[in-house]
Design an enzyme around this catalytic site. Sequence first.
Site, PDB file in Angstrom:
ATOM      1  N   THR A  92      -2.602  -5.878 -12.588  1.00 49.95           N
ATOM      2  CA  THR A  92      -3.369  -4.681 -12.940  1.00 49.95           C
ATOM      3  C   THR A  92      -3.641  -4.711 -14.445  1.00 49.95           C
ATOM      4  OG1 THR A  92      -2.208  -3.497 -11.196  1.00 49.95           O
ATOM      5  CG2 THR A  92      -3.336  -2.152 -12.838  1.00 49.95           C
ATOM      6  N   PHE A 161      -1.666 -14.317   3.148  1.00 56.71           N
ATOM      7  CA  PHE A 161      -1.003 -13.156   3.758  1.00 56.71           C
ATOM      8  C   PHE A 161       0.518 -13.301   3.835  1.00 56.71           C
ATOM      9  CE2 PHE A 161      -5.352 -13.087   5.455  1.00 56.71           C
ATOM     10  CZ  PHE A 161      -5.727 -11.798   5.092  1.00 56.71           C
ATOM     11  N   GLN A 266       9.780   1.065   8.878  1.00 51.71           N
ATOM     12  CA  GLN A 266      11.133   1.294   8.383  1.00 51.71           C
ATOM     13  C   GLN A 266      11.054   2.194   7.141  1.00 51.71           C
ATOM     14  OE1 GLN A 266      14.325   0.294   9.418  1.00 51.71           O
ATOM     15  NE2 GLN A 266      15.015   1.503   7.655  1.00 51.71           N
ATOM     16  N   CYS A 275       2.403  -6.775  -5.132  1.00 54.98           N
ATOM     17  CA  CYS A 275       1.022  -6.629  -4.656  1.00 54.98           C
ATOM     18  C   CYS A 275       0.590  -5.278  -4.080  1.00 54.98           C
ATOM     19  CB  CYS A 275       0.729  -7.720  -3.647  1.00 54.98           C
ATOM     20  SG  CYS A 275       0.738  -9.338  -4.448  1.00 54.98           S
ATOM     21  N   PHE A 276       1.449  -4.597  -3.324  1.00 53.57           N
ATOM     22  CA  PHE A 276       0.958  -3.382  -2.652  1.00 53.57           C
ATOM     23  C   PHE A 276       0.342  -2.402  -3.654  1.00 53.57           C
ATOM     24  CE2 PHE A 276       3.568  -3.315   1.571  1.00 53.57           C
ATOM     25  CZ  PHE A 276       2.819  -4.374   2.020  1.00 53.57           C
ATOM     26  N   LYS A 338      12.933  -6.438  -1.908  1.00 55.13           N
ATOM     27  CA  LYS A 338      13.261  -6.516  -0.485  1.00 55.13           C
ATOM     28  C   LYS A 338      14.292  -7.618  -0.332  1.00 55.13           C
ATOM     29  CE  LYS A 338      10.229  -8.931   2.095  1.00 55.13           C
ATOM     30  NZ  LYS A 338       8.985  -9.522   2.629  1.00 55.13           N
ATOM     31  N   ARG A 442      17.945   2.444   2.234  1.00 56.01           N
ATOM     32  CA  ARG A 442      17.227   1.609   3.209  1.00 56.01           C
ATOM     33  C   ARG A 442      17.522   2.040   4.643  1.00 56.01           C
ATOM     34  NH1 ARG A 442      13.117  -1.734   1.216  1.00 56.01           N
ATOM     35  NH2 ARG A 442      13.574  -2.048  -0.966  1.00 56.01           N
TER      36      ARG A 442
END
Length: 464
Positions: A92, A161, A266, A275-276, A338, A442
């Site tokens: 960004t 992906f 979840q 990335c998101f 993660k 989590r």
Amino acid sequence: MVIKKICCIGAGYVGGPTCSIIAWKCPDISVHVVDISETRIKQWNSPNLPIYEPQLDEVVKECRGRNLFFSQDIETGINEADLIFISVNTPTKTFGIGKGRAADLKYVESCARKIAQIASHDKIVVEKSTVPVRAAESIIHILSANKKPGVNFQVLSNPEFLAEGTAVENLLNPDRVLIGGEQTEEGRLAVEELVSVYSHWITKDKIITMNTWSSELSKLASNAFLAQRVSSINAMSALCEATGADVSEVAMAVGQDSRIGSKFLQASVGFGGSCFQKDLLNLVYIAECLNLPEVANYWQQVTDMNVHQRTRFTKRILECLFNTVTDKVLTIFGFAFKKNTGDTRESPAIYVCSHLLEEGAHLQIYDPKVVPDQIIRDLTNVNVSNDPDRIRNLISIHSDPYEAVKGSHAIVVLTEWDEFLMYEYKDMYASMKKPAFIFDGRKFLDHDSLIKIGFQTETIGKRY
Ligand code: NAD
Ligand code: UGA
């Protein structure tokens, strides 16, 4: 043209694993991965690869020096290749027009300029990086304005992906491979060349071809849809906490509908990763530039909900710890964004920890894969803290989870590492201050047994 030599510019989380798998599955193709970073290239050529991905070490070991090469020799890589992947970072923008939202394409552009300057025969140039729609147009423009006489380029879009932590598995068995190209005879031929590379191990029904702009937008759309699912279930988790519903039960019931599907539901402390957020903001910016404010607001809300989720979780920790964590000791389990990765980019742990540090908490941090220097860099970064010395004094990083827990008031779980399920929590409880709290960001530990041990247990999407 039959592809015999591939060059990949960018030896990162995408370029490294993708090209390792291509080299492994295509012994007839020579793959040269190049990067400006001396450190990264040295690491790719060493026993300690720069990124942790299950099974990647074995693949690299088998191919490196045979038909897989890592070097800083960008010129040779470009010159010899029939096909070039551009797999550099597209962060960004942190300045100027579009600051904080638009994708910064300076690295992609510099690759295009380098290719045009060096190439002495025809090349297929493939956008592997995630880019705004119509970025290929700029690449084509730069290439054709700077190319040597007689050299022709075809530019394809081939977004990636893979997800971190499962990169090898995703590359070997992708849901689909997407290739976009120009709707001309030359464009179709170039697409076919790339299809023939992937056909070494992927069946044709999984290789989708389309026009370049659809392909570019499909990548942003896929990440936006995935992030939206996480924000949707996280929004539900807030409702669950307020009503007595259990978000796992709601997710199960909703996911059983085959039209909705059970994956990516979840609830968590929020999504992270490189990335998101970046791709959502990029999409928002594109929509704004196209004068589509309602579309922009719609996708903006997905990232706003994510910020809200991690703030909500941090506030809950504070509330439960009697509204103050000043001088309290908190153990942080997990710093990666993660499990099964050492990557901390945009990890929710950075935001939760920095908030707790701001409140004066002492943090004893343990993560099985993130290197200590990275944690310190993340928490003392100027965007996170304006007093790095104070932060350094408030954090200690541990290599043993049992040591990390000693004397602490609470355990805060921020990454869903499998090993957290195996610990002797009874022993940990014994070494903690009482009342001993556990905050499961989590929602994946065995809460009943933790409560039985005596832990005050708090989680996302359920009230105990
Ligand atoms: P990364 O930061 O790990 O790697 C990028 C590499 O490119 C760096 O090593 C950098 O040194 C190198 N580089 C930059 N400019 C260069 C230049 N001009 N010449 C040579 N090397 C140069 O990034 P990444 O995570 O691999 O992501 C790359 C792209 O792939 C991004 O657009 C990202 O959005 C996309 N993507 C990432 C993932 C992921 O899981 N990380 C998944 C799908 C798509
Ligand atoms: C994501 C996509 O899954 C990939 O398809 C894409 O290629 C990649 O982004 C990219 O473009 O970079 P990644 O970010 O590596 O991959 O990891 P994900 O598994 O998607 O997880 C992203 C975040 O969402 C993590 O913080 C994860 O913990 C969180 N998450 C995921 C949840 O909180 N709940 C879920 O149900 C799923």
